[in-house]
Design an enzyme around this catalytic site. Structure first.
Site, PDB file in Angstrom:
ATOM      1  N   PRO A 203       1.019   9.183   9.633  1.00 15.42           N
ATOM      2  CA  PRO A 203       2.237   8.377   9.710  1.00 15.42           C
ATOM      3  C   PRO A 203       3.459   9.146   9.224  1.00 15.42           C
ATOM      4  CG  PRO A 203       0.463   7.104   8.745  1.00 15.42           C
ATOM      5  CD  PRO A 203      -0.045   8.502   8.903  1.00 15.42           C
ATOM      6  N   GLY A 204       4.563   8.994   9.916  1.00 16.52           N
ATOM      7  CA  GLY A 204       5.814   9.588   9.485  1.00 16.52           C
ATOM      8  C   GLY A 204       6.005  11.033   9.868  1.00 16.52           C
ATOM      9  N   GLY A 206       6.763  12.019  12.780  1.00 13.16           N
ATOM     10  CA  GLY A 206       7.796  12.102  13.804  1.00 13.16           C
ATOM     11  C   GLY A 206       7.288  11.904  15.221  1.00 13.16           C
ATOM     12  N   GLU A 424      -0.398  11.267 -20.846  1.00 16.36           N
ATOM     13  CA  GLU A 424       0.238  12.195 -19.902  1.00 16.36           C
ATOM     14  C   GLU A 424       0.140  13.636 -20.385  1.00 16.36           C
ATOM     15  OE1 GLU A 424       0.891  11.353 -16.976  1.00 16.36           O
ATOM     16  OE2 GLU A 424       0.661   9.219 -17.376  1.00 16.36           O
TER      17      GLU A 424
HETATM   18  P1  ADP Z   1       5.755   8.346  13.223  1.00 14.32           P
HETATM   19  O1  ADP Z   1       6.040   7.682  14.522  1.00 14.32           O
HETATM   20  O2  ADP Z   1       5.001   9.635  13.368  1.00 14.32           O
HETATM   21  O3  ADP Z   1       5.124   7.451  12.213  1.00 14.32           O
HETATM   22  P2  ADP Z   1       8.570   8.452  13.134  1.00 14.32           P
HETATM   23  O4  ADP Z   1       8.877   9.231  14.335  1.00 14.32           O
HETATM   24  O5  ADP Z   1       8.717   6.976  13.254  1.00 14.32           O
HETATM   25  O6  ADP Z   1       7.138   8.781  12.594  1.00 14.32           O
HETATM   26  O7  ADP Z   1       9.457   8.982  11.948  1.00 14.32           O
HETATM   27  C1  ADP Z   1      10.188   8.132  11.121  1.00 14.32           C
HETATM   28  C2  ADP Z   1      11.488   8.781  10.732  1.00 14.32           C
HETATM   29  O8  ADP Z   1      11.272   9.921   9.914  1.00 14.32           O
HETATM   30  C3  ADP Z   1      12.269   9.281  11.907  1.00 14.32           C
HETATM   31  O9  ADP Z   1      13.075   8.295  12.439  1.00 14.32           O
HETATM   32  C4  ADP Z   1      13.073  10.420  11.320  1.00 14.32           C
HETATM   33  O10 ADP Z   1      14.229   9.929  10.703  1.00 14.32           O
HETATM   34  C5  ADP Z   1      12.162  10.956  10.244  1.00 14.32           C
HETATM   35  N1  ADP Z   1      11.396  12.108  10.718  1.00 14.32           N
HETATM   36  C6  ADP Z   1      10.060  12.175  10.851  1.00 14.32           C
HETATM   37  N2  ADP Z   1       9.677  13.373  11.284  1.00 14.32           N
HETATM   38  C7  ADP Z   1      10.792  14.091  11.457  1.00 14.32           C
HETATM   39  C8  ADP Z   1      11.046  15.435  11.912  1.00 14.32           C
HETATM   40  N3  ADP Z   1      10.050  16.258  12.264  1.00 14.32           N
HETATM   41  N4  ADP Z   1      12.336  15.850  11.968  1.00 14.32           N
HETATM   42  C9  ADP Z   1      13.330  15.017  11.616  1.00 14.32           C
HETATM   43  N5  ADP Z   1      13.154  13.769  11.189  1.00 14.32           N
HETATM   44  C10 ADP Z   1      11.899  13.291  11.099  1.00 14.32           C
HETATM   45 ZN    ZN Z   2      -3.767   9.358 -16.108  1.00 11.63          ZN
END
Ligand code: ADP
Ligand code: ZN
Ligand code: MG
Length: 631
Positions: A203-204, A206, A424
């Site tokens: 996830p995240g 891009g 810690e």
């Molecule tokens: P996924 O669909 O893989 O879960 P997203 O494409 O929805 O991830 O990414 C969420 C946001 O994170 C994007 O809108 C962008 O702002 C940022 N982001 C993620 N990957 C990149 C990347 N490689 N370059 C620039 N921004 C990114």
């Molecule tokens: Zn701990």
């Protein structure tokens, strides 16, 4: 009030008003009289002029006043007057004008009183009918309003420039852009353009962004729908949405159809999980049917995204469907710097802020995490009334993204603070004194998210594989907090519960998944799907005997015990350093790497972790480890 209702009311009002105006126009302000009186007046010679218009008679008297009356339908005025006993001579003597009933006002004067109620009735009926029909229409369209569309000339167009990192994926997708731009080129060589591309990545990373960028680069419309949208629908609606989506795609070709989170519908069929099972199967079948249905070179390319490729139905991956599979790697340090740069674009950064340093501090962050980080930093700067975003805000946001917001409001009593501090420092000290552990980046007893305090270690080099020794040390570091509580206070708190979960999992994996136990040998016990891709099997498939199960338990216990002993020995042997660091930590609440090194006064066991080795540090790929005391 809804707008249709308002419009209808205005319309009805307007009709009533015109009716009234027209009616009053025809009445004018003449007084009324009747035929008997008129006959009398004519007989007496009071009338100077008569105007007949249809059945309406306008009378002008000697004194120049006027009156109106209606005569009977059919008979002429002289006949009528004669019937009332007026002398024919008298009637003849009066100049009489016969007018054609004046067109529209005459007709309206007849129609309005008679037909207005009917017209109103019809209007009202029509209005209600439309309402009902509208609802019907909406119900019918429900299945068809499939997904969303970004037209090819959208204003906020996303291109490859907006996506940093993911080099291999971009490289592969350039080809797709080519297909969309100049399909003839490929057709001329008899090449079949792929129909489906599957983007895979955690996830995240891009995936969604990249899919949009492909459409943006190629300058084609982007039709998208999310797998999760199907889940909330009635049976049969999903399939009809898919049908409509592809219908629209064919009309819009060349274009991209993007199915986000395809695992929500594309799970292996027949697994029997989840209630909307039938719906999912129907939707998935429809996707397959549609993908088989269009010609390879029709100019429609389907891109799907998932973070769970392991649960996908194999039918989706067959040739002719999603046969291009592209993996999006998590960003490495250069990628992270580039992503940060993209998201720093419209933000006023203070001079001298090093984005490289930020990238160094954020191993394990996804693109989305970094975007979030930059946003949090901007919000923080605004809240602090700064004119630009400083390093303080950026560094603070790292922890916010990693652990959740600070909870300064949560007041710990003095004893709790002390326990948290020693806990810690326990982690930090063990990490510092073990030869394979990552350098301690920060120690803090400020509550954040669910953690009462935290210790951050950042790996120093590229790491794709890890050794048994590293895991054993990891476990010792993980138990550092527990060991410290036991040694210093002679008691244990609930603060170590997440540490325990973590190390137990590590020990289990070492024994059952990674072949790191000599007793149990190089064998996998219990087939499990990958940790990141939980899902297909919720239960572990146990493929070993009870005897082995006992052995596994013994081995896990052994590993944990060994790790705890190691942590305890290190803490007991370095009690003095421990007290020193804890004291400074209680006072300052947060120690950055330099302050920690100064307070502990001991050289790091890992030569690479010593400050003088800092220059030589290579890029790291591992995730920054956080040891947190659970609150
Ligand atoms: P996924 O669909 O893989 O879960 P997203 O494409 O929805 O991830 O990414 C969420 C946001 O994170 C994007 O809108 C962008 O702002 C940022 N982001 C993620 N990957 C990149 C990347 N490689 N370059 C620039 N921004 C990114
Ligand atoms: Zn701990
Ligand atoms: Mg996404």
């Amino acid at each position: 009030m809804n707008p249709t209702l308002r419009n209808a009311l205005i319309f009805i009002g307007a009709i009533l008003l015109t009716g009234v105006v027209l009616a009053s126009m025809t009445l004018e302000n003449a007084k009324k009289t009747d035929i008997a009186t008129l006959a009398n007046d004519v007989q007496n010679g009071n009338v100077t002029k008569l105007v007949v218009s249809g059945n309406e008679v306008t009378v002008t008297y000697k004194d120049n006043t006027q009156a109106r009356t209606q005569k009977e339908e059919g008979d002429s005025l002289p006949t009528v007057l004669k019937n009332y006993g007026v002398d024919t001579e008298k009637t003849r003597a009066i100049p009489t004008e016969v007018k054609e009933p004046s067109g529209w006002s005459y007709w309206l004067s007849i129609l309005i009183p008679n037909f207005l109620p009917i017209v109103l009735l019809v209007l009202v009926m029509w209005f209600f009918f439309r309402q009902v029909q509208g609802q019907n229409n909406r119900a019918m369209q429900f299945g068809q309003m499939a997904g969303h569309e970004i037209p090819k000339d959208a204003k906020d167009k996303i291109t490859f420039k907006d996506v940093a990192g993911v080099k291999e994926a971009k490289h592969e997708l350039v080809e797709i852009v080519d297909f969309l731009k100049t399909p003839e080129k490929f057709s001329a060589f008899g090449a079949k353009i792929p129909k489906g591309v599957l983007l895979m990545g955690t996830p995240g990373t891009g995936k969604t962004l990249l899919a949009r960028a492909v459409a943006g680069e190629a300058g084609v419309p982007f039709l998208f729908i999310s797998g999760s949208e199907f889940v909330e629908m009635f049976v049969g609606v999903g399939a009809s949405r898919v049908r409509d989506l592809f219908e629209r795609a064919k009309k819009n070709a060349p274009c991209i159809v993007f199915i986000d989170e395809i695992d929500a519908v594309g799970r292996q069929r027949g697994s029997g999980l989840g209630g909307s099972h039938d719906e999912r199967e129907q939707t998935l079948n429809q996707i397959l049917v549609e993908m088989d249905g269009f010609e390879p070179n029709a100019g429609v390319i389907v891109i799907a995204a998932t973070n769970r490729p392991d649960v996908l139905d194999p039918a989706l991956l067959r040739p002719g469907r999603f046969d291009r599979r592209i993996v999006l790697d998590p960003p490495d340090i250069d990628d992270r710097e580039a992503i940060i740069k993209i998201h720093a674009k419209k933000k006023p950064l203070a001079k001298g802020v090093s984005l490289r340093k930020l990238a160094e501090r954020t191993p394990g962050f996804s693109g989305a995490d970094l975007a979030n980080l930059m946003n949090e930093a901007a919000i923080l700067a605004v809240r602090r009334n700064k004119t630009s975003i400083n390093e303080d805000e950026l560094l603070e946001s790292i922890e916010k993204v990693m652990l959740g917001p600070e909870r300064r409001g949560r007041v710990m009593n003095e004893h709790e603070r002390e326990i948290t501090a020693y806990h810690e420092v326990g982690h930090a000290l063990v990490a510092h004194l073990l030869p394979h552990s990552d350098p301690v980046q920060k120690v803090s007893i400020i509550s954040r998210g669910r953690a009462a305090g935290y210790t951050i270690k950042t790996p120093t080099e590229d790491r794709h594989m890890r050794t048994r020794e590293e895991y054993r040390e990891d476990m010792a570091v993980g138990l550092g907090g527990y060991a410290a509580e036991q040694i210093i206070f002679g008691d244990i708190t609930t603060g170590a519960s997440s540490d325990m979960r973590h190390i137990t999992q590590t020990a289990r994996d070492m024994v059952t998944q990674w072949g790191m136990s000599e007793v149990l040998g190089p064998r996998v016990y219990g087939e499990r799907s990958d940790m990141i891709f939980l899902g297909r099997d919720i239960h572990e498939n146990r493929d070993y005997s009870d005897k082995k199960a006992e052995l596994i338990d013994t081995e896990i216990d052994g590993l944990i015990r060994e790790a705890l002993d190691r942590a305890k020995t290190l803490i007991a042997d370095n009690r003095e350093a421990m007290d020193k660091v804890a004291k400074v930590l209680l006072e300052k609440e947060t120690l950055e790497r330099e302050a920690f090194l100064e307070a502990i006064g001991l050289p790091a066991a890992n030569p690479d972790n010593r400050p003088e080795a800092g220059r030589k540090r290579k890029e790291e790929r591992g995730k920054a480890e956080v040891e947190e005391a659970e609150a």
